[in-house]
Enzyme design. Structure first.
Site, PDB file in Angstrom:
ATOM      1  CG  ASP A 179      -6.056  -5.050   2.344  1.00 19.82           C
ATOM      2  OD1 ASP A 179      -6.668  -4.496   1.410  1.00 19.82           O
ATOM      3  OD2 ASP A 179      -5.804  -4.464   3.420  1.00 19.82           O
TER       4      ASP A 179
ATOM      5  CG  ASP B 210      -2.068   0.908   1.106  1.00 16.80           C
ATOM      6  OD1 ASP B 210      -2.187   1.567   0.053  1.00 16.80           O
ATOM      7  OD2 ASP B 210      -2.864   0.977   2.047  1.00 16.80           O
ATOM      8  CB  SER B 211       0.606   4.490  -1.693  1.00 20.12           C
ATOM      9  OG  SER B 211      -0.508   5.054  -1.007  1.00 20.12           O
ATOM     10  N   GLY B 212       0.764   4.014   1.485  1.00 19.26           N
ATOM     11  CA  GLY B 212       1.011   4.672   2.757  1.00 19.26           C
ATOM     12  C   GLY B 212       0.265   5.980   2.932  1.00 19.26           C
ATOM     13  N   GLY B 213      -0.493   6.383   1.915  1.00 16.86           N
ATOM     14  CA  GLY B 213      -1.254   7.623   2.040  1.00 16.86           C
ATOM     15  C   GLY B 213      -2.243   7.573   3.199  1.00 16.86           C
TER      16      GLY B 213
ATOM     17  CB  CYS C 131      -5.408 -24.272  12.164  1.00 18.84           C
ATOM     18  SG  CYS C 131      -6.009 -23.874  13.816  1.00 18.84           S
TER      19      CYS C 131
ATOM     20  CB  CYS D 155     -10.574 -25.343  12.329  1.00 24.06           C
ATOM     21  SG  CYS D 155      -9.031 -24.517  11.875  1.00 24.06           S
TER      22      CYS D 155
ATOM     23  N   GLY E  53     -11.435   3.748  -0.166  1.00 23.00           N
ATOM     24  CA  GLY E  53     -12.370   4.624   0.537  1.00 23.00           C
ATOM     25  C   GLY E  53     -13.614   3.924   1.040  1.00 23.00           C
TER      26      GLY E  53
ATOM     27  CB  CYS F  29      -8.367 -26.516  15.535  1.00 25.87           C
ATOM     28  SG  CYS F  29      -9.174 -24.901  15.723  1.00 25.87           S
TER      29      CYS F  29
ATOM     30  CG  HIS G 289      -8.643 -20.640  14.357  1.00 19.31           C
ATOM     31  ND1 HIS G 289      -9.131 -21.899  14.111  1.00 19.31           N
ATOM     32  CD2 HIS G 289      -9.713 -19.809  14.343  1.00 19.31           C
ATOM     33  CE1 HIS G 289     -10.440 -21.835  13.966  1.00 19.31           C
ATOM     34  NE2 HIS G 289     -10.828 -20.575  14.102  1.00 19.31           N
TER      35      HIS G 289
END
Lengths: 382, 382
Positions: free
Chosen positions: A266, A93-96, A306, A304, A216, A309, A335
């Site tokens: 994300d 991400d640009s960081g703006g 994982c 699950c 946004g 679990c 998890h």
């Protein structure tokens, strides 16, 4: 110069699609969820564990890495992949957004964002050009153009001037690019106003980005507005390029957005919630600190597979959480990321077999059932 | 009733010996280092990772588990092994040391230790009998008798009354035992006074414990006194039973103690130092926060094969440490435990091949060379 990334749609089911995104660091099956590795580490996870959960791309944050340890240093150490010990792909991400939300004393003008580092107060300027330079030093497979993330609520006039600035910055970002093996995505703004989203999408998609993101959203607006705006925006993006819905979101929001034709996601929810003791399970969300789990010998989620679990009881995880033990954050993060990984894998399989609607209805009705049966955990929204 | 543990000496080299300690949860090759898992977790580590590093037994703390989540709850959940998801053996310290050092408003008398929980101020009494009951509920393979850990410095009269109390508590501990499949070790005290160590060892070894520990060392006394006292004490313990030197210590102290004939060790150094950013390496200790590592692309220790050394640079680990990232604690802990695991494995191999003296000299001269070349990190002594 060959394109830094290639994107091929493999299967469609309504607006939903599966695809293959080829990057300099491997192929990513889409729809894909990218775990958030803000400072060059997905909190509490080791890179080989992310890979074992099926993740092929993670997100890092250019603002955070530029402030510490410095983008130039990341470059000197071989780029962000080698720096992190991560063999998959990386999007920065640009960081703006962070420069505006985290930094002290910031101001925004035509040139860029002036701010003071949240760490040491150092004065920094993030411009479309410097954001590209930083991301080229970091070496991500996919860079994001600097945008102004329009706050919610914003008056139409404010949202409009914000998207216009974002469009001018988008052009400058493309011109600033030097690297031939890093993709660059543009970002559509426009608040929750359909006409402004159309305007912004028209401006951004007229520029030759390698992919298009919708920004946004998930910044405080009511969920129905978010979903309506996301749905409208998806239709405005070209079908042959990857579509990235930034910062979204809950499992049901992600499935809804996959149904709109988005390919990339994300969100900090699976990782941040884990550190707050909250787990996503097939039976809804669990807040492990609750007294009801004191003597509960069952796993977080019996469905699950994982490591946690397979190994730990809810009672043990509650003990670890209350004692502030690192293993609590580790087990819950792993998890939750397994839950999100399984979610997008299942979505891909459903699209491929033409059963996405059935899958999606299942996720949505589980989500509303869980909402009712919820143990009162509120989403810690990004 | 068959013995809960068996101990067979396999090879000797001077006073040093290798052995096999058979417990209800597997065999442990000795000399063995036990990572410290105070609250039922070795901080920052997952149980399968401990196993992968070669560990076969960990230490947990009866005081901490009794205060939270409660010994009865651990029993109800299937005992400490199942609770932790750990398939190896567990030794529990009685908690006397913690009741005295951590708890608020404590007092000690013939009956036991009265204290208030360091968590919620609840009034608790730890007696030899309750310490056994708690450890039986927790279900450790090896329990420790409640002792009074004599502080340093202590006048001879104080050290004597302390060891006499410890001896009376040792008798009561043996009488209180109900479980047939949990071993019980007695603890020798006596401060740094040879005649008092002889007296205490005589008292404790006259009792039918399954193994014998030397306590009250590494509590602030000068290192030469610690080593002299440990060496004397080892000779006073029966050769056919496992000998456990509690709370020691640095790599060179452990190797020195192996040379005296000790079989078992525990210490927080590898795990606590890791969380403080300090790593044990073949070239001495490294404090990862130091500016000299800012641009250092090499691994923590080029001669180490741990996951972190295969994956991460010093510069990255420094970044993670300064950013407070969990992965820093994880990587350094795993590294340090790999270092300690390799140390005792090498010691066992040297004893088996009759080359322990050469091995020991190597470790000692490396330790003194590192002391001189040290980057100024001081041991964060237990």
């Amino acid at each position: 110069m060959s394109a830094p990334i290639r994107f091929n749609v493999c299967a469609r089911d309504g607006a939903a699609r599966t695809g293959l995104l080829s990057t300099p660091h491997g192929e990513i099956s889409t729809p894909a969820f990218m775990p958030v590795g803000t400072r060059g580490t997905v909190k509490a996870m080791a890179p080989d564990e992310l890979r074992a959960l099926g993740y092929e791309m993670v997100l890092a944050n250019a603002y955070h890495l530029a402030v510490r340890p410095g983008a130039e240093l990341v470059r000197e150490l071989g780029g962000v992949h080698r720096f992190m010990g991560w063999q998959g792909a990386v999007l920065t991400d640009s960081g703006g957004f962070q420069a505006m939300s985290l930094a002290k004393i910031n101001s925004i003008d035509e040139n860029g964002i002036c701010f003071r580092s949240h760490l040491d107060g150092q004065r920094l300027v993030l411009t479309p050009e410097s954001a590209i330079e930083i991301q080229e030093q970091i070496g991500a497979d996919i860079m994001m153009a600097l945008d102004e993330c329009t706050a919610y609520p914003a008056e139409p006039a404010r949202a409009r001037s914000s998207l216009e600035l974002t469009a001018r910055w988008a052009e400058r970002s493309l011109k600033a690019r030097r690297s031939g093996n890093q993709a660059l995505f543009g970002i559509v703004q426009g608040g929750v106003y359909p006409e402004l989203r159309r305007l912004s999408a028209g401006q951004i998609t007229s520029l030759a980005f390698d992919g298009y993101a919708v920004g946004g959203l998930a910044v405080g607006e009511p969920k129905p507005r978010m979903l309506e705006t996301a749905a409208l925006s998806a239709e405005l993006l070209p079908a042959e390029k990857p579509r990235y819905l930034m910062g979204v979101g809950t499992p049901d929001d992600i499935v809804a957005a996959i149904g709109m034709g988005y390919d990339m996601f994300d969100c900090v929810l699976p990782t941040r919630n884990a550190r707050n003791g909250s787990a996503f399970t097939s039976e809804g969300k669990i807040s492990i600190k609750q007294a009801r789990y004191t003597r509960d010998g069952s796993p977080l989620d019996p469905r699950c597979d994982c490591r946690g679990c397979r190994t730990f009881s809810r009672a043990y995880l509650r003990h670890l959480y209350l004692a502030g033990e690192i293993l609590a954050a580790r087990a819950l993060t792993e998890h939750n990321l397994n839950f999100y990984g399984r979610l997008v894998r299942s979505a891909r399989a459903a699209i491929a077999s033409g059963t996405f609607n059935v899958f999606s209805s299942g996720v949505m009705s589980a989500a509303s059932a869980n909402e009712e049966a919820s143990d009162g955990v509120k989403n810690d929204v990004v």
